[in-house]
Design a protein around this motif. Structure first.
Motif, PDB file in Angstrom:
ATOM      1  N   GLY A 136      43.476  40.779  31.295  1.00 61.12           N
ATOM      2  CA  GLY A 136      44.149  40.244  32.280  1.00 61.12           C
ATOM      3  C   GLY A 136      43.409  39.179  33.103  1.00 61.12           C
ATOM      4  O   GLY A 136      43.425  39.342  34.533  1.00 61.12           O
ATOM      5  N   THR A 137      42.566  38.533  32.459  1.00 60.47           N
ATOM      6  CA  THR A 137      41.535  37.854  33.287  1.00 60.47           C
ATOM      7  C   THR A 137      41.946  36.726  34.128  1.00 60.47           C
ATOM      8  O   THR A 137      41.211  36.165  34.930  1.00 60.47           O
ATOM      9  CB  THR A 137      40.104  37.447  32.343  1.00 60.47           C
ATOM     10  OG1 THR A 137      39.188  36.878  33.347  1.00 60.47           O
ATOM     11  CG2 THR A 137      40.552  36.451  31.308  1.00 60.47           C
ATOM     12  N   PHE A 166      38.549  36.119  36.368  1.00 60.04           N
ATOM     13  CA  PHE A 166      37.957  37.002  37.466  1.00 60.04           C
ATOM     14  C   PHE A 166      38.649  38.448  37.065  1.00 60.04           C
ATOM     15  O   PHE A 166      39.875  38.700  36.741  1.00 60.04           O
ATOM     16  CB  PHE A 166      38.691  36.581  38.754  1.00 60.04           C
ATOM     17  CG  PHE A 166      38.179  35.250  39.091  1.00 60.04           C
ATOM     18  CD1 PHE A 166      36.961  35.021  39.544  1.00 60.04           C
ATOM     19  CD2 PHE A 166      39.017  34.093  38.780  1.00 60.04           C
ATOM     20  CE1 PHE A 166      36.338  33.550  39.982  1.00 60.04           C
ATOM     21  CE2 PHE A 166      38.640  32.855  39.223  1.00 60.04           C
ATOM     22  CZ  PHE A 166      37.257  32.704  39.736  1.00 60.04           C
ATOM     23  N   ASP A 211      43.209  37.686  27.896  1.00 58.49           N
ATOM     24  CA  ASP A 211      44.504  37.143  28.518  1.00 58.49           C
ATOM     25  C   ASP A 211      45.541  36.788  27.641  1.00 58.49           C
ATOM     26  O   ASP A 211      45.319  36.377  26.440  1.00 58.49           O
ATOM     27  CB  ASP A 211      44.191  36.156  29.529  1.00 58.49           C
ATOM     28  CG  ASP A 211      45.152  35.932  30.745  1.00 58.49           C
ATOM     29  OD1 ASP A 211      45.071  36.532  31.798  1.00 58.49           O
ATOM     30  OD2 ASP A 211      46.608  35.526  30.240  1.00 58.49           O
ATOM     31  N   SER A 212      46.841  37.155  27.972  1.00 60.23           N
ATOM     32  CA  SER A 212      48.076  37.019  27.030  1.00 60.23           C
ATOM     33  C   SER A 212      48.576  35.519  27.026  1.00 60.23           C
ATOM     34  O   SER A 212      49.176  35.191  26.416  1.00 60.23           O
ATOM     35  CB  SER A 212      49.215  37.942  27.648  1.00 60.23           C
ATOM     36  OG  SER A 212      49.361  37.723  28.920  1.00 60.23           O
ATOM     37  N   THR A 213      47.795  34.739  28.028  1.00 66.11           N
ATOM     38  CA  THR A 213      48.542  33.361  28.110  1.00 66.11           C
ATOM     39  C   THR A 213      47.533  32.432  27.459  1.00 66.11           C
ATOM     40  O   THR A 213      46.572  32.235  27.524  1.00 66.11           O
ATOM     41  CB  THR A 213      48.485  32.935  29.614  1.00 66.11           C
ATOM     42  OG1 THR A 213      49.489  33.916  30.288  1.00 66.11           O
ATOM     43  CG2 THR A 213      49.308  31.584  29.776  1.00 66.11           C
ATOM     44  N   LYS A 264      45.621  29.739  29.658  1.00 67.19           N
ATOM     45  CA  LYS A 264      44.375  30.202  30.126  1.00 67.19           C
ATOM     46  C   LYS A 264      43.278  30.312  29.321  1.00 67.19           C
ATOM     47  O   LYS A 264      41.980  29.958  29.856  1.00 67.19           O
ATOM     48  CB  LYS A 264      44.994  31.487  30.946  1.00 67.19           C
ATOM     49  CG  LYS A 264      45.965  31.207  32.171  1.00 67.19           C
ATOM     50  CD  LYS A 264      46.068  32.461  32.724  1.00 67.19           C
ATOM     51  CE  LYS A 264      47.427  31.916  34.085  1.00 67.19           C
ATOM     52  NZ  LYS A 264      47.733  33.564  34.660  1.00 67.19           N
ATOM     53  N   GLY A 266      45.641  37.393  23.894  1.00 65.22           N
ATOM     54  CA  GLY A 266      46.265  38.719  23.338  1.00 65.22           C
ATOM     55  C   GLY A 266      46.691  39.495  24.413  1.00 65.22           C
ATOM     56  O   GLY A 266      46.334  39.287  25.574  1.00 65.22           O
ATOM     57  N   ARG A 267      47.806  40.239  23.924  1.00 67.32           N
ATOM     58  CA  ARG A 267      48.344  41.401  24.887  1.00 67.32           C
ATOM     59  C   ARG A 267      47.387  42.670  24.615  1.00 67.32           C
ATOM     60  O   ARG A 267      47.288  43.043  23.321  1.00 67.32           O
ATOM     61  CB  ARG A 267      49.716  41.650  24.715  1.00 67.32           C
ATOM     62  CG  ARG A 267      50.672  40.432  25.226  1.00 67.32           C
ATOM     63  CD  ARG A 267      52.148  40.938  25.451  1.00 67.32           C
ATOM     64  NE  ARG A 267      52.027  41.934  26.608  1.00 67.32           N
ATOM     65  CZ  ARG A 267      52.238  41.536  27.934  1.00 67.32           C
ATOM     66  NH1 ARG A 267      52.115  40.072  27.904  1.00 67.32           N
ATOM     67  NH2 ARG A 267      52.280  42.292  28.759  1.00 67.32           N
ATOM     68  N   ALA A 268      46.891  43.185  25.765  1.00 66.29           N
ATOM     69  CA  ALA A 268      45.888  44.306  25.491  1.00 66.29           C
ATOM     70  C   ALA A 268      46.486  45.493  24.824  1.00 66.29           C
ATOM     71  O   ALA A 268      45.853  46.012  23.591  1.00 66.29           O
ATOM     72  CB  ALA A 268      45.499  44.852  26.868  1.00 66.29           C
ATOM     73  N   GLU A 269      47.876  45.770  24.940  1.00 66.65           N
ATOM     74  CA  GLU A 269      48.561  46.835  24.084  1.00 66.65           C
ATOM     75  C   GLU A 269      48.945  46.530  22.883  1.00 66.65           C
ATOM     76  O   GLU A 269      49.089  47.525  21.823  1.00 66.65           O
ATOM     77  CB  GLU A 269      49.748  47.226  24.888  1.00 66.65           C
ATOM     78  CG  GLU A 269      50.785  46.310  25.071  1.00 66.65           C
ATOM     79  CD  GLU A 269      50.776  45.302  26.083  1.00 66.65           C
ATOM     80  OE1 GLU A 269      49.679  44.856  26.513  1.00 66.65           O
ATOM     81  OE2 GLU A 269      51.899  44.882  26.747  1.00 66.65           O
ATOM     82  N   ARG A 304      41.862  43.817  36.995  1.00 63.60           N
ATOM     83  CA  ARG A 304      42.222  43.399  38.398  1.00 63.60           C
ATOM     84  C   ARG A 304      43.652  42.733  38.199  1.00 63.60           C
ATOM     85  O   ARG A 304      43.699  41.827  37.566  1.00 63.60           O
ATOM     86  CB  ARG A 304      41.142  42.652  39.143  1.00 63.60           C
ATOM     87  CG  ARG A 304      41.490  42.502  40.414  1.00 63.60           C
ATOM     88  CD  ARG A 304      40.407  41.588  41.167  1.00 63.60           C
ATOM     89  NE  ARG A 304      40.398  40.027  41.191  1.00 63.60           N
ATOM     90  CZ  ARG A 304      40.178  39.098  41.762  1.00 63.60           C
ATOM     91  NH1 ARG A 304      39.245  39.487  43.010  1.00 63.60           N
ATOM     92  NH2 ARG A 304      40.331  38.083  41.624  1.00 63.60           N
ATOM     93  N   ALA A 305      44.523  43.336  39.300  1.00 64.53           N
ATOM     94  CA  ALA A 305      45.817  42.798  39.504  1.00 64.53           C
ATOM     95  C   ALA A 305      46.664  42.493  38.019  1.00 64.53           C
ATOM     96  O   ALA A 305      47.062  41.212  38.077  1.00 64.53           O
ATOM     97  CB  ALA A 305      45.627  41.297  40.041  1.00 64.53           C
TER      98      ALA A 305
HETATM   99  N1  SAM Z   1      42.486  39.333  36.789  1.00 66.77           N
HETATM  100  C1  SAM Z   1      42.745  37.970  37.519  1.00 66.77           C
HETATM  101  C2  SAM Z   1      42.637  37.994  38.899  1.00 66.77           C
HETATM  102  O1  SAM Z   1      42.547  39.050  39.373  1.00 66.77           O
HETATM  103  O2  SAM Z   1      42.279  37.032  39.534  1.00 66.77           O
HETATM  104  C3  SAM Z   1      44.261  37.442  36.998  1.00 66.77           C
HETATM  105  C4  SAM Z   1      45.147  38.400  37.688  1.00 66.77           C
HETATM  106  S1  SAM Z   1      46.737  37.706  37.294  1.00 66.77           S
HETATM  107  C5  SAM Z   1      47.743  38.339  38.516  1.00 66.77           C
HETATM  108  C6  SAM Z   1      47.417  38.668  35.818  1.00 66.77           C
HETATM  109  C7  SAM Z   1      46.948  38.121  34.535  1.00 66.77           C
HETATM  110  O3  SAM Z   1      47.140  39.147  33.617  1.00 66.77           O
HETATM  111  C8  SAM Z   1      47.705  37.157  33.919  1.00 66.77           C
HETATM  112  O4  SAM Z   1      46.906  36.068  33.572  1.00 66.77           O
HETATM  113  C9  SAM Z   1      48.242  37.510  32.854  1.00 66.77           C
HETATM  114  O5  SAM Z   1      48.532  36.631  31.710  1.00 66.77           O
HETATM  115  C10 SAM Z   1      47.560  38.564  32.531  1.00 66.77           C
HETATM  116  N2  SAM Z   1      48.176  39.794  31.818  1.00 66.77           N
HETATM  117  C11 SAM Z   1      49.267  40.440  32.022  1.00 66.77           C
HETATM  118  N3  SAM Z   1      49.850  41.339  31.108  1.00 66.77           N
HETATM  119  C12 SAM Z   1      48.622  41.163  30.437  1.00 66.77           C
HETATM  120  C13 SAM Z   1      48.314  42.177  29.105  1.00 66.77           C
HETATM  121  N4  SAM Z   1      49.236  43.369  28.784  1.00 66.77           N
HETATM  122  N5  SAM Z   1      47.431  41.966  28.289  1.00 66.77           N
HETATM  123  C14 SAM Z   1      46.619  40.877  28.679  1.00 66.77           C
HETATM  124  N6  SAM Z   1      46.826  40.055  29.560  1.00 66.77           N
HETATM  125  C15 SAM Z   1      47.658  40.280  30.637  1.00 66.77           C
END
Ligand code: SAM
Length: 254
Positions: A99-100, A104, A126-128, A131, A152-155, A173-174
């Motif tokens: 979820g980068t 970051f 990241d899932s988007t 990005k 991809g989605r991690a899960e 993070r986040a």
């Molecule tokens: N980690 C970064 C930071 O701290 O600045 C981004 C945080 S942002 C709030 C959450 C990110 O996680 C989003 O870009 C979203 O697309 C990604 N995300 C959410 N669920 C996810 C998943 N299951 N697998 C991969 N990425 C995911």
């Protein structure tokens, strides 16, 4: 990738790095931080990468905050309760940032840790898709051959052979609650691998739920590092979780 004509300079902060984590960036690392900042500002014109764009805030929340939890790997001696035997400089060290978003904590960690561990390979997940396209362009612009971006989605991907048990450490993070984060991360980790959860506040309830989840995942909470950010004095907690090394199955000869 678009290059902005004028990028505000990030604040000079060598003393703060030194005082807060016994490490300070080299001139070329400072240059990488500045270039990354420019790329993020440019990318932000087309998509919502981050709301943190003011130079001082960017420095603290995206650079300092990303690197601080890895300070144990940047300076010596390392905490005795954080055995890092698998982290050596003579073989690849594989990390994953789940979820980068705009990169970051992955990018700043790669810039800093990569100088100590030249064989560091980092995957930004990241899932988007949008990005990831930005991250791929940033990786090419910054000439970072050991970083790759994956959508991809991690899960959904963590049990695929290319990812399953391939990483020495995961950063997250986040993205979600702590217990969800470890569920996302654990399948990616090699036995003995480390998850580093970047958290703000941390409560006893969260710790209890995390420990319950870890019992079924076979992981151990090995270190909770509480600290204050140097400029805004905000509370942070870094939670270090290790995946157990399971004993090899007993084989019997006939
Ligand atoms: N980690 C970064 C930071 O701290 O600045 C981004 C945080 S942002 C709030 C959450 C990110 O996680 C989003 O870009 C979203 O697309 C990604 N995300 C959410 N669920 C996810 C998943 N299951 N697998 C991969 N990425 C995911």
């Amino acid at each position: 990738m678009e290059i902005l004509q004028s990028i505000p300079p990030l604040p000079p902060s060598l003393e703060i790095w030194q005082q807060t984590m016994s490490w300070q960036p080299t001139p070329s690392q400072l240059d990488q931080f500045q270039q990354l900042y420019g790329l993020i500002l440019a990318g932000n014109r087309h998509m919502n990468l981050t709301r943190i764009t003011e130079p001082t805030e960017f420095w603290e929340k995206h650079l300092w905050d990303s690197i601080r939890p890895l300070a144990f790997g940047l300076s010596s001696p390392q905490p005795q309760d954080l055995p890092l035997q698998p982290w050596t400089t003579d073989r690849p060290l594989r990390g994953l940032d789940i979820g980068t978003g705009g990169g970051f904590p992955g990018f700043p960690v790669a810039f800093s840790l990569g100088a100590i561990y030249p064989q560091l390979e980092l995957t930004l997940l990241d899932s988007t898709q949008k990005k990831i396209l930005f991250l791929e362009e940033a990786i090419a612009t910054l000439k970072l051959p050991d970083i790759r971006a994956t959508v991809g989605r991690a899960e959904q991907i963590h049990h695929q052979p290319d990812y399953y048990q391939q990483y020495d450490f995961c950063l997250i993070r986040a993205v979600a609650n702590a217990e969800v984060c470890v569920q996302y991360a654990f399948p990616f980790l090699k036995p003995g691998g480390l998850v580093i959860l970047y958290r703000g506040r941390w409560t006893q309830d969260e710790e209890k739920i995390l420990n319950q989840t870890l019992r079924s995942l076979r992981g151990n909470l090995i270190w909770i590092d509480a600290f204050i950010t140097p400029l805004s004095q905000a509370t942070r907690h870094c939670i270090y979780v290790r995946k157990e090394c399971l004993p090899l199955p007993v084989t019997r000869s006939l």
